[in-house]
Design a protein around this motif. Sequence first.
Motif, PDB file in Angstrom:
ATOM      1  N   LYS A   5     -11.038  -5.528  12.547  1.00  0.00           N
ATOM      2  CA  LYS A   5     -12.336  -5.316  11.901  1.00  0.00           C
ATOM      3  C   LYS A   5     -12.123  -4.733  10.502  1.00  0.00           C
ATOM      4  O   LYS A   5     -11.164  -4.016  10.233  1.00  0.00           O
ATOM      5  N   ASP A   6     -13.093  -5.015   9.651  1.00  0.00           N
ATOM      6  CA  ASP A   6     -12.949  -4.621   8.256  1.00  0.00           C
ATOM      7  C   ASP A   6     -12.950  -3.108   8.035  1.00  0.00           C
ATOM      8  O   ASP A   6     -12.442  -2.638   7.035  1.00  0.00           O
ATOM      9  N   PHE A   7     -13.548  -2.341   8.967  1.00  0.00           N
ATOM     10  CA  PHE A   7     -13.560  -0.903   8.681  1.00  0.00           C
ATOM     11  C   PHE A   7     -12.157  -0.302   8.765  1.00  0.00           C
ATOM     12  O   PHE A   7     -11.860   0.688   8.103  1.00  0.00           O
TER      13      PHE A   7
ATOM     14  N   ASN B 197     -19.211   3.757  15.428  1.00  0.00           N
ATOM     15  CA  ASN B 197     -19.317   5.072  16.044  1.00  0.00           C
ATOM     16  C   ASN B 197     -19.439   6.211  15.039  1.00  0.00           C
ATOM     17  O   ASN B 197     -19.372   7.372  15.416  1.00  0.00           O
ATOM     18  N   HIS B 198     -19.570   5.888  13.764  1.00  0.00           N
ATOM     19  CA  HIS B 198     -19.743   6.923  12.755  1.00  0.00           C
ATOM     20  C   HIS B 198     -21.160   6.881  12.199  1.00  0.00           C
ATOM     21  O   HIS B 198     -21.736   5.811  12.049  1.00  0.00           O
TER      22      HIS B 198
ATOM     23  N   GLU C  70     -19.000  -5.352  10.348  1.00  0.00           N
ATOM     24  CA  GLU C  70     -17.599  -5.116  10.675  1.00  0.00           C
ATOM     25  C   GLU C  70     -16.963  -4.074   9.779  1.00  0.00           C
ATOM     26  O   GLU C  70     -15.944  -3.512  10.118  1.00  0.00           O
ATOM     27  N   SER C  71     -17.543  -3.852   8.613  1.00  0.00           N
ATOM     28  CA  SER C  71     -16.867  -2.946   7.699  1.00  0.00           C
ATOM     29  C   SER C  71     -17.307  -1.496   7.888  1.00  0.00           C
ATOM     30  O   SER C  71     -16.753  -0.602   7.289  1.00  0.00           O
TER      31      SER C  71
ATOM     32  N   PHE D 148     -16.863  -5.455   1.672  1.00  0.00           N
ATOM     33  CA  PHE D 148     -16.578  -6.631   2.490  1.00  0.00           C
ATOM     34  C   PHE D 148     -17.806  -7.499   2.679  1.00  0.00           C
ATOM     35  O   PHE D 148     -18.933  -7.105   2.425  1.00  0.00           O
TER      36      PHE D 148
ATOM     37  N   VAL E 233      -9.410  -2.137   7.940  1.00  0.00           N
ATOM     38  CA  VAL E 233      -8.816  -2.624   6.695  1.00  0.00           C
ATOM     39  C   VAL E 233      -9.248  -1.726   5.544  1.00  0.00           C
ATOM     40  O   VAL E 233      -8.449  -1.334   4.693  1.00  0.00           O
ATOM     41  N   SER E 234     -10.541  -1.388   5.554  1.00  0.00           N
ATOM     42  CA  SER E 234     -11.087  -0.542   4.503  1.00  0.00           C
ATOM     43  C   SER E 234     -10.403   0.824   4.482  1.00  0.00           C
ATOM     44  O   SER E 234     -10.047   1.341   3.424  1.00  0.00           O
TER      45      SER E 234
ATOM     46  N   ASN F 252     -17.745   1.542  10.665  1.00  0.00           N
ATOM     47  CA  ASN F 252     -17.377   1.934  12.028  1.00  0.00           C
ATOM     48  C   ASN F 252     -18.640   2.215  12.839  1.00  0.00           C
ATOM     49  O   ASN F 252     -19.415   3.094  12.489  1.00  0.00           O
TER      50      ASN F 252
ATOM     51  N   LEU G   8       0.804  -1.221   0.000  1.00  0.00           N
ATOM     52  CA  LEU G   8       0.000   0.000   0.000  1.00  0.00           C
ATOM     53  C   LEU G   8       0.835   1.268   0.000  1.00  0.00           C
ATOM     54  O   LEU G   8       0.534   2.229  -0.698  1.00  0.00           O
TER      55      LEU G   8
ATOM     56  N   TYR H  27     -26.845   5.691  12.650  1.00  0.00           N
ATOM     57  CA  TYR H  27     -25.677   4.862  12.934  1.00  0.00           C
ATOM     58  C   TYR H  27     -25.892   3.471  12.351  1.00  0.00           C
ATOM     59  O   TYR H  27     -27.039   3.024  12.229  1.00  0.00           O
TER      60      TYR H  27
ATOM     61  N   ASN I 152      -9.862   8.908  13.519  1.00  0.00           N
ATOM     62  CA  ASN I 152     -11.242   8.724  13.078  1.00  0.00           C
ATOM     63  C   ASN I 152     -11.801   7.344  13.361  1.00  0.00           C
ATOM     64  O   ASN I 152     -12.987   7.189  13.612  1.00  0.00           O
ATOM     65  N   GLU I 153     -10.951   6.335  13.244  1.00  0.00           N
ATOM     66  CA  GLU I 153     -11.499   4.984  13.307  1.00  0.00           C
ATOM     67  C   GLU I 153     -11.273   4.319  14.662  1.00  0.00           C
ATOM     68  O   GLU I 153     -12.146   3.643  15.171  1.00  0.00           O
TER      69      GLU I 153
ATOM     70  N   GLU J  26     -31.445   9.463  17.302  1.00  0.00           N
ATOM     71  CA  GLU J  26     -30.870  10.467  16.417  1.00  0.00           C
ATOM     72  C   GLU J  26     -29.466  10.774  16.890  1.00  0.00           C
ATOM     73  O   GLU J  26     -29.081  10.439  17.997  1.00  0.00           O
ATOM     74  N   LYS J  27     -28.715  11.420  16.044  1.00  0.00           N
ATOM     75  CA  LYS J  27     -27.370  11.832  16.450  1.00  0.00           C
ATOM     76  C   LYS J  27     -27.501  12.871  17.541  1.00  0.00           C
ATOM     77  O   LYS J  27     -28.256  13.828  17.433  1.00  0.00           O
ATOM     78  N   LYS J  28     -26.757  12.654  18.641  1.00  0.00           N
ATOM     79  CA  LYS J  28     -26.903  13.554  19.776  1.00  0.00           C
ATOM     80  C   LYS J  28     -25.666  14.430  19.909  1.00  0.00           C
ATOM     81  O   LYS J  28     -24.577  14.051  19.505  1.00  0.00           O
TER      82      LYS J  28
ATOM     83  N   ARG K 163      -7.452   1.513   5.596  1.00  0.00           N
ATOM     84  CA  ARG K 163      -6.086   1.311   5.139  1.00  0.00           C
ATOM     85  C   ARG K 163      -6.028   1.197   3.625  1.00  0.00           C
ATOM     86  O   ARG K 163      -5.182   1.786   2.975  1.00  0.00           O
TER      87      ARG K 163
ATOM     88  N   LYS L 205     -25.192  13.503  25.156  1.00  0.00           N
ATOM     89  CA  LYS L 205     -24.658  12.170  25.444  1.00  0.00           C
ATOM     90  C   LYS L 205     -24.144  12.101  26.882  1.00  0.00           C
ATOM     91  O   LYS L 205     -24.437  11.169  27.611  1.00  0.00           O
TER      92      LYS L 205
ATOM     93  N   PRO M 114     -12.626   6.619  18.507  1.00  0.00           N
ATOM     94  CA  PRO M 114     -14.035   6.524  18.905  1.00  0.00           C
ATOM     95  C   PRO M 114     -14.418   5.144  19.446  1.00  0.00           C
ATOM     96  O   PRO M 114     -15.343   5.027  20.231  1.00  0.00           O
ATOM     97  N   ASN M 115     -13.685   4.110  19.052  1.00  0.00           N
ATOM     98  CA  ASN M 115     -14.037   2.762  19.485  1.00  0.00           C
ATOM     99  C   ASN M 115     -13.312   2.297  20.738  1.00  0.00           C
ATOM    100  O   ASN M 115     -13.731   1.337  21.358  1.00  0.00           O
TER     101      ASN M 115
ATOM    102  N   HIS N  18      -5.696   5.996   3.909  1.00  0.00           N
ATOM    103  CA  HIS N  18      -5.658   6.998   4.977  1.00  0.00           C
ATOM    104  C   HIS N  18      -4.336   6.896   5.726  1.00  0.00           C
ATOM    105  O   HIS N  18      -3.745   5.826   5.823  1.00  0.00           O
TER     106      HIS N  18
END
Lengths: 674, 297
Positions: free
Chosen positions: B183-185, A454-455, A449-450, A444, B187-188, A452, A429, A497, B202-203, B10-12, B190, B17, B206-207, B194
């Motif tokens: 998790k795939d997000f 929290n977004h 899983e693909s 995916f 990998v995605s 996030n 990459l 979400y 960002n990823e 809804e988004k708070k 990457r 929160k 938050p988690n 980014h």
Amino acid sequence: MADIIQKVKNLSIGFRSKKGEEILILKNISTNIKKGETVGIVGESGSGKSTLALAMMGYVKHGLYTVGGECQFNSSNLLKLKGKDLEKIRGRKIAMIPQNAGQALTPNLKIGYQIDEALQLHSDLDEIQREKKISELLNKVRLPSPETIALRYPHELSGGQQQRVAVAMALAGTPDLLLLDEPTTGLDVTTQAHVLELLNFIAKDTGTSMVYVSHDLGAIAQVSDRIIVMYSGEIVLEGPSRDILKRPIHPYTHGLLKSIPKLSLAGLPESMPGSQPQPGIIQRGCSFFDRCSFSDENCKNNSPHLEFLKDLNTSVRCFNYEKLFKEGQVNQTVNKIKNKSQDKEILNLSEVSISYAKQKLLDHIFNRISDDNPTVKDININIKKGETIALVGESGSGKSTILKSIAGLLRTKDGLIRFDENRNLSSDLKERDPNDLRVIQLIFQNPDESLNPNHTVEEIIAQPLKLYFGLKGEELKKNIIDLLQKVRLGEFYTSRYPRQLSGGEKQRVAVARAFAAKPDIILCDEVTSALDVSVQAAVLNLLQQLKEDFGTTYIFVSHDLAVVRAISDRVAVLYQGRLCEVGPSNDVYKFPSHPYTEVLLGAVLEPDPDIKPKLVAEDIVEERPPEKGCSFQGRCSRIVGDICKKEIPPWQLTDSGNAIRCHIPIKELQKEQF
Amino acid sequence: MKLDNIYKEEKKSAFAKLSEIIFTMASRPSGLIGLSILVFHIILAFVSPYIAPHDFKAIDPTLMLQAPSAEYWFGTDDLGRDVFTRTILGGRTALTITFFGSLIALLWGGLLGIFCGLVGGKIDDVVMRIVDAFLSIPWILAMLLIVSLLGTSTEVLIPALGFFYGKGIVRVARAATHDVIAKDFIVSARARGHSNFSIIWNEIIPNVRDAILVEGAMRWSWMLLGFSSLSFLGFGVSPPTPDWGLMISNARGLMSFAYWAVIAPIVGLSSLIIGINLTADAFAKALGIDRSTKAPV
């Protein structure tokens, strides 16, 4: 009647929401399981099928409670039984086979010991008898050399073998009723067919009643005498297996059968709109109302009752079943997809091999990978602009590995990946420039899983837009809404979400994110296998539509041959990281085929009681590719001699331009397979 | 069951929160008790200079070791100073130093842990072995060394405590990162290209934020105990500034006949630590990362 062994009467199970409302997971279920019959319970995730199966052995999941009704077994209500009384029934009278046997077996105890434990609990045999019984059981589930299997640990067995051990354990107590919760879902296609065949044999041999729970109509069709279709916590259709699969008189089942891709039909099936409602949402009317093409005002306001039709021996929950009854058999129509690929080559893999071997110190220093027998070897594929090429194979065939290397997530050992005829893509990459990264995007398997968690959907889709195009403010927002509309989601989804979306909606968001980058190639890794059957066709149709609009090229990885048949222009079959057969999808699905393709095609389960899987090869699992010769030598039933073990087979072209890698001449293959 | 909040949400805003989390915390008895104790101590730390009835450093030999009375609620100590005044003032330094110390620990420990979890490989190996090496040094010895070399000023104590208590957070943050990294997000992100910074910000953050915050809150109470131990040993706050650790140390020899001089700071210190612990527990429960829940099935 004497031959009824379990009677479920007006069963309702539910939970209490945070606001204190009672929400029902199962609504007033009544059914009987007769002695010796196999009943298939089919439904999507969340339809309550597993909850029903668990209730049949007197178990209600933590957080749920019985609202009303009973499960009668031997004239006692299982849901009221406690402690010792329940122990006497579970395992001895009713046994359960779990979905994932690998997780259900204790990892640090030998197989023989675990079966012995079950025998000690559920039978009165002494030690010598038990020992005999263990090998008898292992023999019955057709495990090779029971004596050695009994001394092994679970991790030393393959998935299919583990599932067989689970069956043996369940049979230890000679139960009257066997509950199977998705017993073949995690298995490979060929293994799945073998396990189903075994279950059929056991049902006949022991006369045990079985309840087979699955989302897969194909598997259900192979084993069951009677089918119960569940939707949103209700039984919507119940009747003899053949009638239900051939002439379903409920719109849901009808639509479902129409939307499942079949091997015999090339092209995309019609999709069913929407998705199953969440529990507690439907207050009034039929729960299938908004997805039904036969509905009217009556369906909106009144909920239909389960009506028993005596002459059909079928129960149906629909006001308008007569319309469907007149329609008769399911006529599946498909949208033939046209191969719109251009001559221009967009991606070329030449001599690609990929290794997972651990690097030694010297290799680190010289920055090389040395492995004589890499996981993936000699991959030569050229992909034309605008085509959909599918990589097919069982788990371990290296299909996802190749995808990762194309995406730059995994270093290749040798070989070149060339983009757009002249640009060499590094498999690392960090060495690719941003534009090379943009043109290849991934979707995916599992949207949970693909994305996030929290977004919001807006933030998810904004990421590629910001990264590649530097969009901001109004323009960014406009683009996001535009993309959402392209994947048929409304503007109001932006603030949601992922956990608030259904599986299909999540996958649409993932698709939108991939298309946000305006890519030339999209890599689809099992994109439909985590989705419900009724949603799968809709996602496939969407992908096809987007492809036609944007001229994107898809590389589609899947183990599901029917899905591949529906969407792809060209298919490449892989075994143990080596190519077996490459060709236009119409030809790959026709004989002559590579012996491995033949095995795969034979094992496909179709939702049709007349099409039985053909079991050509043994379901052995090989851990690593052979050092020399043909990759498929270990399982091939058409092996011609020493040559298969020593020499790598040559590529042979069939008349239609299909390339097969086998030592057997095409003409002979054709003769044998027809 | 999480099913029922799936449909309508809804988004708070961050404030909404936070207030929801605090409300959830307070809805459990243990959370309510913890929060009240903690809030009480914080308010006390702010207002104590204005409500203290006596001068905390006024020495009066005629008033040595007086039992509690209407004038001196908690009695007086061996120098005739008012124990009540000194007790309500005694938490201020400790609270401030450990609060900022925990922030520093959280920041460097959290970021280093996330970074190690993300990059993995050799860098991760080397950094983690260094962290392990530091973990094997008894912190109090190292603290004593630092304090005797550099003095006991706040500018020394805060970073030193922050450093020693951050080591444990590195491990927690790394483990939490490992949970999401596969998790795939990620990998995605990457595969899109980014930068590491963007992926962390960002990823990952938050988690893993919740897990790290809870760990930080627990560290705060441990650090408080650690700081009081330093004072007790005479390496924390210097006299005559009132401090619980110091007060306990001074009065412990007279415990047999002047128990009030030692009991008051003990109650102050332990109630604050219990308060923080209960709050951290309730916080973890409100965020849904409760380690004591029953296994599903």
